[in-house]
Write a protein that holds these residues in place. Sequence first.
Motif, PDB file in Angstrom:
ATOM      1  N   LEU A   1     -33.988 -11.274 -22.750  1.00 28.75           N
ATOM      2  CA  LEU A   1     -34.514 -11.466 -21.399  1.00 28.75           C
ATOM      3  C   LEU A   1     -34.393 -12.902 -20.906  1.00 28.75           C
ATOM      4  N   HIS A   2     -34.385 -13.847 -21.826  1.00 23.85           N
ATOM      5  CA  HIS A   2     -34.543 -15.236 -21.399  1.00 23.85           C
ATOM      6  C   HIS A   2     -34.080 -16.139 -22.530  1.00 23.85           C
ATOM      7  N   THR A   3     -33.487 -17.266 -22.175  1.00 18.54           N
ATOM      8  CA  THR A   3     -33.020 -18.237 -23.165  1.00 18.54           C
ATOM      9  C   THR A   3     -33.449 -19.627 -22.723  1.00 18.54           C
ATOM     10  N   THR A   4     -33.999 -20.396 -23.642  1.00 18.93           N
ATOM     11  CA  THR A   4     -34.321 -21.789 -23.368  1.00 18.93           C
ATOM     12  C   THR A   4     -33.701 -22.665 -24.448  1.00 18.93           C
ATOM     13  N   ILE A   5     -33.346 -23.883 -24.064  1.00 12.12           N
ATOM     14  CA  ILE A   5     -32.759 -24.856 -24.983  1.00 12.12           C
ATOM     15  C   ILE A   5     -33.610 -26.120 -24.923  1.00 12.12           C
ATOM     16  N   ASP A   6     -33.972 -26.644 -26.086  1.00 11.99           N
ATOM     17  CA  ASP A   6     -34.662 -27.930 -26.118  1.00 11.99           C
ATOM     18  C   ASP A   6     -34.107 -28.756 -27.269  1.00 11.99           C
ATOM     19  N   SER A   7     -34.755 -29.869 -27.569  1.00 14.00           N
ATOM     20  CA  SER A   7     -34.250 -30.774 -28.598  1.00 14.00           C
ATOM     21  C   SER A   7     -34.280 -30.155 -29.984  1.00 14.00           C
TER      22      SER A   7
ATOM     23  N   LYS B   1     -22.240 -36.402 -23.536  1.00 13.20           N
ATOM     24  CA  LYS B   1     -23.634 -35.977 -23.456  1.00 13.20           C
ATOM     25  C   LYS B   1     -23.859 -35.113 -22.219  1.00 13.20           C
ATOM     26  N   LEU B   2     -23.218 -35.486 -21.110  1.00 13.59           N
ATOM     27  CA  LEU B   2     -23.337 -34.698 -19.884  1.00 13.59           C
ATOM     28  C   LEU B   2     -22.737 -33.319 -20.081  1.00 13.59           C
ATOM     29  N   SER B   3     -21.590 -33.234 -20.730  1.00  9.30           N
ATOM     30  CA  SER B   3     -20.954 -31.936 -20.969  1.00  9.30           C
ATOM     31  C   SER B   3     -21.847 -31.047 -21.818  1.00  9.30           C
ATOM     32  N   SER B   4     -22.439 -31.619 -22.862  1.00  9.19           N
ATOM     33  CA  SER B   4     -23.324 -30.841 -23.723  1.00  9.19           C
ATOM     34  C   SER B   4     -24.568 -30.394 -22.963  1.00  9.19           C
ATOM     35  N   ALA B   5     -25.113 -31.282 -22.127  1.00 12.01           N
ATOM     36  CA  ALA B   5     -26.309 -30.945 -21.357  1.00 12.01           C
ATOM     37  C   ALA B   5     -26.027 -29.826 -20.363  1.00 12.01           C
ATOM     38  N   LEU B   6     -24.885 -29.895 -19.686  1.00 17.29           N
ATOM     39  CA  LEU B   6     -24.530 -28.851 -18.722  1.00 17.29           C
ATOM     40  C   LEU B   6     -24.300 -27.517 -19.415  1.00 17.29           C
ATOM     41  N   ALA B   7     -23.691 -27.545 -20.602  1.00 16.20           N
ATOM     42  CA  ALA B   7     -23.485 -26.303 -21.348  1.00 16.20           C
ATOM     43  C   ALA B   7     -24.818 -25.673 -21.719  1.00 16.20           C
ATOM     44  N   ALA B   8     -25.791 -26.504 -22.104  1.00 16.20           N
ATOM     45  CA  ALA B   8     -27.117 -25.985 -22.450  1.00 16.20           C
ATOM     46  C   ALA B   8     -27.816 -25.398 -21.230  1.00 16.20           C
ATOM     47  N   LEU B   9     -27.742 -26.092 -20.095  1.00 15.56           N
ATOM     48  CA  LEU B   9     -28.388 -25.588 -18.874  1.00 15.56           C
ATOM     49  C   LEU B   9     -27.733 -24.291 -18.411  1.00 15.56           C
TER      50      LEU B   9
END
Length: 658
Positions: A334-340, A488-496
């Motif tokens: 239903l839902h996915t979240t990504i954190d540190s 870092k931006l590429s990784s962050a965008l992939a996570a979002l």
Amino acid sequence: LSSRSSTRGLRVTSLQMATGVASSSADGARKVAPSVKDPSLVRNIAVVGHSHSGKTALIEWMLYDDSVITKRPAAGESFLDSDPVEASRHSSVFSHYVRVPHRDHLLEIADTPWGDFPADAVASLDGADAAIIAVSAADGVQSGTKSAYEHCTKAGIKTMIALSKMDRPFLQIDEVLGDIEFSLGTRPIPLQVPIGQGDEFEGVKPLFLLGAGGELRKNPAQDEDLQEAWTILEEAVAMTDDDLLVEYLEDSKLEPDRVLSGLRSAVVAGKVLPLVFTSAEQDAGVTELMDTAVGVFPNPVEMREHALKAACESSSGKCGLLPGVEAGFAARVLHTTIDSFGSVSVLRIISNSRDDGPDADFHSLPHEAINLRTGEKFKMPSSSTSFALCGKDHLQLADGAHVIPGDLIALPKIPVGVVTNDIITIPEAAKEEESEISIEASIDVLTPLSRPVEDLPLMASATLSLTQAGGGKKSKKGRSAGGGSDDKLSSALAALAREDLALKVEQDPNSGQPLLRCMSGDHLQLVATRLKDRYGLEVELGTPPVQYRETLAKSVHNIEGRHKKQSGGSGQFGVCYISMEPLEEGAGVEFESKIKGGSISKPFIASVEKGVREQLESGGPLAGYPVTDVRIILTDGKMHTVDSKDIAFQSAGKLAVK
């Protein structure tokens, strides 16, 4: 028989006593989630509705009234909207999940951000059996109300209207009810009588009461307004079933038990739209709302039983499956979240294995699962690492992580290839689950197992670049040249993008910058804010350049492309003749060969096509933009036994296009 405030603290259910609801020990041990062993005691519900219609407030008062949280909810201090973005907006941006124990039942509830960010809301709603649609009594039916109801109707989700904010001044409830009927095309049937309205709203008088075992009984009070409302309910229920209608016409009434059992059947069949009255700020009608949800909404096993029965009656369905057990473990993401710390995926359990016997426990999570969308097998996280959610709080599962149909559980570190809306099951059940999904879709009996994923309208786009404050530098061509910051931006965008179904990350072909596509300008700003708050990346949003294209105005025929090069030794020789025709917009580039008699061999035909496509992509004669929506027809050509080569016919194809 009526309520202005809850009975919080006066009723402690056996469920709460058995599980220690949301309590923690003095040594700081993780809080324990409420749970039940029998899935018939579960109600899986999504709360939806237009933005600011009072969805989150209602759920927080449910939590408070049944002692899941101890701090009294207050305006501007949301327990569930805990993300900094949500706190600043004073509204939900992401779905939140809670468990509410109520009268020996368990409400598994998803709080959804339907109004502004419907992608996450739709994913949570598609995993529910039923929906409470919050409608502000002060604002009436709004666009989010209609879209939520339409989606529920299409997806087979059982619905109830919760008329919120009943304490707002200057209300005209009859007009609001008329607005609901006109806008939704269905007459809402009140299951309560409001005690006053507007500033004088004091609570509700329910038409029926809920027993500890979930049974319904008519309210014995003899108030005139209760009797009038009961007559309306009685007539509405009678109209949903032929046998009830005959009985009603013969006797001019129905026995209360017949009305209440008929009401539940009618709600499950989508033939009655029940309505209740609430005010979160006054804590009025909230307990009665939960009573109604337990009393009229189906449990997860009933939903599966209905789908399996319909599948069995179809020509290709399989009969004899036990609802809720079926082929074994199956769940919807239903839902996915990504954190540190990694990813967390919220699963709706659809079915699970259990031992034989009526009182046998359901099993824990399987060791291995397969993603039906990709066919990839993966190792499931350990059952001991799974947990329930209460907003941002992680609650320990109380019974050794046994999971039952209807449960919402969270799992850490599921593989990247598993995303929101995926169906996962055990490998040995994959074929049966795929067959069941296909059958449910074909007979239009949709459940969390089979509800399809709809394409989302991505109406806004922007290029993205790091600011100098965010670690970016500008190259001479204007591209970001931030080195490690770009990574870092590429990784962050992939996570979002993994979290957000309505965010697509591409690369702008002209600038080389990331190109974002999402639902609105507000959505773009949300992405930028989250990049800054979560990853410390400050970015600029830019307007993407218009992607101009050229195309053919009219057909041309028998155009020669000749490439001949002789400089000692073997040379290069290739000749082709092509025709070009315009196609309708969006057709792209088509290549067709009508070579007969071997004037050009097959390998060189492919060489001509390659040269033609490269030349079209490199730009047309008007302004140098790529050429599209054309058909290229290779009609003839010439080759040399010695000098013809791949490169020669590529060049010939390019020259013919020029």
